[in-house]
Design an enzyme around this catalytic site. Sequence first.
Site: not given
Ligand SMILES: CC(C)(COP(=O)(O)OP(=O)(O)OC[C@H]1O[C@@H](n2cnc3c(N)ncnc32)[C@H](O)[C@@H]1OP(=O)(O)O)[C@@H](O)C(=O)NCCC(=O)NCCS
Length: 334
Positions: A114, A254, A284
């Site tokens: 990114c 980003h 993204n």
């Molecule tokens: C990926 C991302 C959106 C996930 O969001 P989050 O709030 O961290 O979510 P979590 O991973 O804690 O998951 C929370 C819950 O949602 C669930 N979940 C994950 N993806 C899901 C989806 N697409 N739909 C529904 N539920 C989902 C998980 O299984 C988890 O369930 P649980 O509590 O029963 O275990 C977030 O972590 C993120 O944006 N990360 C950074 C990405 C980034 O900056 N990348 C760098 C550049 S590529």
Amino acid sequence: MIRAAITAVAGNLPENVLTNTDLAKFVDTSDEWITSRTGIKERRIENDLSRATSDVAVPAVLELCRKRGISPEEIDLLICGTVTPDMMFPSTSNLICAKIGAKNAWGFDLAAACSGFIFGLSTGSQFIETGKYKKVVVVGIDLMSRILDFTDRTTCVIFGDGGGAVLLEPTEEEEGIMDFILHADGNGATNLNLRGGGSRFPSNHDTVDKKMHFVYQEGQAVFKHAIYAMADVSAEIMKKNNLKAEDINWLVPHQANKRIVDGTSNKMGIGSEKVMMNIERYGNTTAGTIPLLLWDYEKQLKKGDNLIISAFGGGFTWGSVYVKWAYDGSKFGK
Ligand SMILES: CC(C)(COP(=O)(O)OP(=O)(O)OC[C@H]1O[C@@H](n2cnc3c(N)ncnc32)[C@H](O)[C@@H]1OP(=O)(O)O)[C@@H](O)C(=O)NCCC(=O)NCCS
């Protein structure tokens, strides 16, 4: 002193739109979850498998040339930030140059995920500042759909396809790429990677069976690093250049997650009206998000505007570039 000014910007997106509701038909997710956790509503997907990253980049680079009234033969160097190259080699940069007839250019791909575009922008600016080159094109583009596991709801909902390009040219005015701060920490490889197909895990049945040719991301770990790193480096570049929040016309962040962008702009004291956003429409697009933002907002950009461009991505890689905009975008924007 010679500086590198951005003198044109262009983008390109596949036509096919994949909404959150479409995704929820084949993976266990919902529009509500994706919107509230990320800010994404839809993304573009290049579903014509005969088209690769260079094919999607070519219209953007040709649009750059058209906007600036130059021939591709005038390009000296083309840097392509991407983690979805057409193939391992030759570089996507070389393929783009061949397709557009940029026969006097050389170039290379830059794999900083990114941060690929800001790393490329900073690198390209050096060739202008030294006086070596007059026309450097920096592309940031990714077809993330080609490396996503569409059964993994934790990754497939956040990415999309697309990207853009800018032209860098010399200026003796107090404008252009004013400063940059870049960082990398390879220890982040454990949290965000694509392991298969390189020299550590050459492609074979096992790498395919273990889904090692897809993006692997530990979302929460990446989130924590991203929100601190992007906010800190953005504040650092402002301090280094004696910029107060009121001096900034645009934050160009980003587009990984709206919550990360909000955390960054809050730390900088910048209101949402000064924050470029398009995550709701494109998701993204990795190296593509920043040139796509500049393209989307070009009409609103004025000569002399102060932009802070910040990114965080796989590596980990992160950084900020301070740009003083060099032309009136209202004449060129879409
Ligand atoms: C990926 C991302 C959106 C996930 O969001 P989050 O709030 O961290 O979510 P979590 O991973 O804690 O998951 C929370 C819950 O949602 C669930 N979940 C994950 N993806 C899901 C989806 N697409 N739909 C529904 N539920 C989902 C998980 O299984 C988890 O369930 P649980 O509590 O029963 O275990 C977030 O972590 C993120 O944006 N990360 C950074 C990405 C980034 O900056 N990348 C760098 C550049 S590529």
